[in-house]
Design a protein around this motif. Structure first.
Motif, PDB file in Angstrom:
ATOM      1  N   UNK A  10       3.559  13.831  10.420  1.00 38.52           N
ATOM      2  CA  UNK A  10       2.881  13.107  11.487  1.00 38.52           C
ATOM      3  C   UNK A  10       3.543  13.430  12.827  1.00 38.52           C
ATOM      4  N   UNK A  11       3.801  12.400  13.631  1.00 38.65           N
ATOM      5  CA  UNK A  11       4.427  12.626  14.948  1.00 38.65           C
ATOM      6  C   UNK A  11       5.949  12.668  14.834  1.00 38.65           C
ATOM      7  N   UNK A  12       6.454  12.616  13.604  1.00 38.78           N
ATOM      8  CA  UNK A  12       7.911  12.642  13.434  1.00 38.78           C
ATOM      9  C   UNK A  12       8.424  11.365  12.806  1.00 38.78           C
ATOM     10  N   UNK A  13       9.738  11.226  12.786  1.00 44.16           N
ATOM     11  CA  UNK A  13      10.346  10.047  12.171  1.00 44.16           C
ATOM     12  C   UNK A  13      10.931   9.152  13.254  1.00 44.16           C
ATOM     13  N   UNK A  14      11.021   7.871  12.949  1.00 42.38           N
ATOM     14  CA  UNK A  14      11.639   6.904  13.866  1.00 42.38           C
ATOM     15  C   UNK A  14      13.007   7.447  14.295  1.00 42.38           C
TER      16      UNK A  14
ATOM     17  N   UNK B 169       0.806  -1.224   0.000  1.00 47.91           N
ATOM     18  CA  UNK B 169       0.000   0.000   0.000  1.00 47.91           C
ATOM     19  C   UNK B 169       0.836   1.269   0.000  1.00 47.91           C
ATOM     20  N   UNK B 170       2.125   1.120  -0.143  1.00 43.58           N
ATOM     21  CA  UNK B 170       3.044   2.270  -0.182  1.00 43.58           C
ATOM     22  C   UNK B 170       2.948   3.105   1.100  1.00 43.58           C
ATOM     23  N   UNK B 171       2.727   2.404   2.212  1.00 42.84           N
ATOM     24  CA  UNK B 171       2.665   3.112   3.493  1.00 42.84           C
ATOM     25  C   UNK B 171       4.049   3.600   3.900  1.00 42.84           C
ATOM     26  N   UNK B 172       4.088   4.793   4.494  1.00 44.29           N
ATOM     27  CA  UNK B 172       5.374   5.339   4.959  1.00 44.29           C
ATOM     28  C   UNK B 172       5.319   5.660   6.457  1.00 44.29           C
ATOM     29  N   UNK B 173       4.223   5.240   7.122  1.00 44.42           N
ATOM     30  CA  UNK B 173       4.101   5.523   8.553  1.00 44.42           C
ATOM     31  C   UNK B 173       3.487   4.316   9.259  1.00 44.42           C
ATOM     32  N   UNK B 174       3.597   4.314  10.585  1.00 45.10           N
ATOM     33  CA  UNK B 174       3.066   3.189  11.360  1.00 45.10           C
ATOM     34  C   UNK B 174       2.787   3.686  12.783  1.00 45.10           C
ATOM     35  N   UNK B 175       2.119   2.804  13.577  1.00 46.44           N
ATOM     36  CA  UNK B 175       1.811   3.193  14.952  1.00 46.44           C
ATOM     37  C   UNK B 175       3.078   3.321  15.779  1.00 46.44           C
ATOM     38  N   UNK B 176       2.987   4.193  16.770  1.00 47.00           N
ATOM     39  CA  UNK B 176       4.140   4.460  17.627  1.00 47.00           C
ATOM     40  C   UNK B 176       4.269   3.373  18.698  1.00 47.00           C
ATOM     41  N   UNK B 177       5.465   2.801  18.871  1.00 45.91           N
ATOM     42  CA  UNK B 177       5.686   1.884  19.998  1.00 45.91           C
ATOM     43  C   UNK B 177       5.498   2.659  21.288  1.00 45.91           C
TER      44      UNK B 177
ATOM     45  N   UNK C 135       8.196   5.596   9.092  1.00 46.23           N
ATOM     46  CA  UNK C 135       9.001   4.379   9.250  1.00 46.23           C
ATOM     47  C   UNK C 135      10.399   4.533   8.640  1.00 46.23           C
ATOM     48  N   UNK C 136      11.307   3.642   9.079  1.00 44.70           N
ATOM     49  CA  UNK C 136      12.706   3.756   8.660  1.00 44.70           C
ATOM     50  C   UNK C 136      12.897   3.407   7.177  1.00 44.70           C
TER      51      UNK C 136
END
Ligand code: ADE
Length: 227
Positions: A114-118, A46-54, A63-64
């Motif tokens: 978003x909330x920033x980068x990893x 899906x060409x996602x570039x973000x994910x939930x925060x640990x 995401x990295x």
């Protein structure tokens, strides 16, 4: 000079570089500005570039992998002097920083979202983090546009009057003096006599005094090299 900008919103960055001085700088070959869509470097379906925060914090984190892919791809083609990340918690940007970046050959600017980068990207890939001020934008694209604009106008040859970038506000930690144009008298609002005198020594002296006076009044912290 070459500036590569990595973003999830490439459309947002089209217009700022497509006008006036910045456009001509590219047409004349003084600078190359390349905008890269981060999603092109995502390998998932899906060409996602973000994910939930640990750790359960609200908001998505970039995401990295797509970022690493994009930057590795660029680095495989040339060397970069600096890999910049735009973030409100970076070092506050100023003219001194712009002057330094303008001396480089190749830089990458990664726009945060978003909330920033990893954090691991910041720890292992990013070489410089820049904030354009103590306020939070919806993303780093406008910050990247501001940083790019401020650098490009300093690249030799971009501004035709060679001295004009050097007389900008902040170049000597002073604000620029006021400027006037015709008419010399508008409804009784007059241009200072000295500027009409033709005495360039006096004019220079007046400009310097005005710069110092304005700085004292409006930005006294600049005398202490405030950020
Ligand atoms: N992204 C969000 N806010 C920002 C700021 N103030 N400076 C740079 N990048 C940002």
């Amino acid at each position: 000079m070459r500036i590569d900008i990595i973003t999830v919103l490439p459309e947002l960055l089209k217009s700022p570089f497509d006008h006036s001085i910045i456009k001509r700088a590219q047409q004349k070959g003084h600078v190359e500005i390349h905008i890269h869509n981060l999603r092109d470097f995502a390998t998932n379906k899906h060409k996602n570039v973000d994910d939930y925060s640990f750790g359960g914090d609200a908001g998505m984190v970039m995401t990295i992998e797509p970022i690493d892919n994009a930057i590795s791809h660029l680095k495989s083609e040339r060397e970069y002097d600096e890999i910049i990340y735009t973030s409100p918690d970076g070092v506050k940007y100023n003219q001194k920083e712009a002057n330094k970046l303008a001396t480089y050959k190749n830089i990458i600017i990664l726009c945060g979202h978003y909330k920033g980068i990893d954090q691991r990207i910041r720890d292992h890939i990013i070489t410089r983090e820049i904030s354009i001020g103590d306020y939070v934008l919806t993303g780093g694209e406008l910050a990247a546009a501001i940083i790019t604009d401020s650098i490009v106008r300093l690249v030799p040859g971009v501004i035709s009057d060679e001295t004009s970038a050097l007389t900008d506000s902040f170049q000597d930690n002073l604000l620029a003096p006021p400027v006037y144009t015709r008419p010399a008298d508008y409804k009784g609002w007059k241009v200072p006599d000295v500027l009409l005198s033709g005495n360039f020594k006096e004019i220079d002296k007046w400009k310097e005094e005005q710069s110092i006076e304005r700085t004292k009044q409006l930005r006294p912290g600049l005398f202490e090299d405030e950020n």
